[in-house]
Design an enzyme around this catalytic site. Structure first.
Site, PDB file in Angstrom:
ATOM      1  N   CYS A  58      14.061 -27.681 -55.946  1.00 29.57           N
ATOM      2  CA  CYS A  58      15.051 -27.159 -54.993  1.00 29.57           C
ATOM      3  C   CYS A  58      16.397 -26.863 -55.638  1.00 29.57           C
ATOM      4  CB  CYS A  58      15.229 -28.124 -53.824  1.00 29.57           C
ATOM      5  SG  CYS A  58      16.116 -29.651 -54.225  1.00 29.57           S
ATOM      6  N   HIS A 118      18.866 -32.916 -52.255  1.00 33.24           N
ATOM      7  CA  HIS A 118      18.335 -31.606 -51.871  1.00 33.24           C
ATOM      8  C   HIS A 118      19.463 -30.595 -51.729  1.00 33.24           C
ATOM      9  CE1 HIS A 118      15.356 -28.818 -50.430  1.00 33.24           C
ATOM     10  NE2 HIS A 118      16.025 -28.607 -49.314  1.00 33.24           N
ATOM     11  N   ASP A 130      16.202 -22.014 -46.942  1.00 33.69           N
ATOM     12  CA  ASP A 130      15.733 -22.999 -47.915  1.00 33.69           C
ATOM     13  C   ASP A 130      14.415 -22.512 -48.508  1.00 33.69           C
ATOM     14  OD1 ASP A 130      14.863 -25.207 -49.326  1.00 33.69           O
ATOM     15  OD2 ASP A 130      15.281 -26.650 -47.733  1.00 33.69           O
TER      16      ASP A 130
END
Length: 290
Positions: free
Chosen positions: A68, A107, A122
């Site tokens: 991520c 994250h 995302d």
């Protein structure tokens, strides 16, 4: 770094100038179907870097993926370069076995504002927990998408992303009790605030995640790529494909155990990845579902 090279990498050929929700959705979907969510560097004896130039080289030029902090950093750069109003945000991932959110901000996600409406974008959660469309920041609103129903709720300026999942059918009986299968129909994913972040805010966690024995990323080697109908995942030597809604409110989940010598070819043919160094597949005991 050339934005056109990024567009070529994700196979995007549509408008560069329309800064609307449709364009944002198309960019997200092209990226998650072209750029795998993966941590293979760690299991090839290499590091996971945060600098944008290094990420661009790895993902765009070398046609790899990333986790991520990398794939969403690249997405943040591309959307900003296109002219979208963007904000980098930080999230706290839900730990299902511990029944709590991570104490560290592990994250990275992106907020995009279009016509005074805020959306979460995302591309870096992967597996069947990956959103396929931007989520408007409206508390309590359900967002039915192909993978599942996503729900955002806000409480005391903290936002929570959850997922309402379908039933799943596993034809291979040897895997019906696999630890890779998500057991909860209602799944908490992560929490976040709207406080703007910079990539420097993630540096210490980036180091921790790739070095700590407690990290899922050191415990398991994985690679995940979305398709128009589902998602491929490789965890250790276990290959899976989840087809969303193959029947009404049921996902089909197929499992296959690979020999180590088969992995190189699978990475090339399914995930489009060619590794420069030898991968040591790993499937440790840290919680990770597909």
């Amino acid at each position: 770094m050339d934005i056109e090279a990024y567009f070529e990498r994700i196979g995007y050929q549509n408008s560069r100038n329309k800064l609307d929700l449709q364009t944002l959705t198309e960019i997200l979907q092209h990226q998650i179907r072209a750029i795998p969510f993966e941590n293979l560097n760690i299991h090839c004896g290499e590091s996971m870097e945060l600098s944008l130039e290094t990420i661009f080289d790895q993902i765009v030029r070398k046609k790899r993926g990333g986790w991520c902090l990398q794939v969403n950093h690249l997405l943040y750069w591309a959307l900003t370069k296109m002219g979208f109003e963007t904000t980098m945000l930080g999230g706290y991932v839900f730990n299902t076995p511990a029944n709590k959110y991570s104490s560290g901000m592990i994250h990275l996600l992106v907020q995009v504002t279009i016509s005074d409406r805020n959306y979460i974008v995302d591309a870096g959660f992967g597996r069947s927990l990956q959103m396929w469309e931007p989520l408007e920041l409206v508390s309590g609103k359900d967002h039915p998408q192909v993978p599942a129903i996503f729900r955002l709720t806000e409480e005391n300026e903290t936002w929570y992303l959850d997922q309402i999942r379908r039933e799943q059918y596993v034809p291979n009986q040897a895997f019906v009790n696999s630890d890779l299968l998500e057991k909860n129909k209602y799944r908490k994913i992560y929490s976040f605030t709207l406080e703007p972040r910079t990539i420097e805010d993630f540096e210490s966690m980036n180091t921790y995640l790739q070095t700590s024995p407690a990290s899922v990323f050191t415990s398991k080697s994985f690679c995940s790529l979305q398709t128009p109908e589902g998602v491929h995942c490789l965890v250790g030597c276990t290959l899976t494909y989840r087809r969303f809604s193959y029947k009404d409110n049921v996902d089909l989940v197929e499992f296959k155990s690979l020999k180590e010598e088969e992995i190189e070819d699978v990475l090339k043919t399914i995930f489009g990845i060619s590794l420069e160094k030898k991968l040591v597949p790993k499937h440790g005991d840290r919680f990770f579902t597909i």
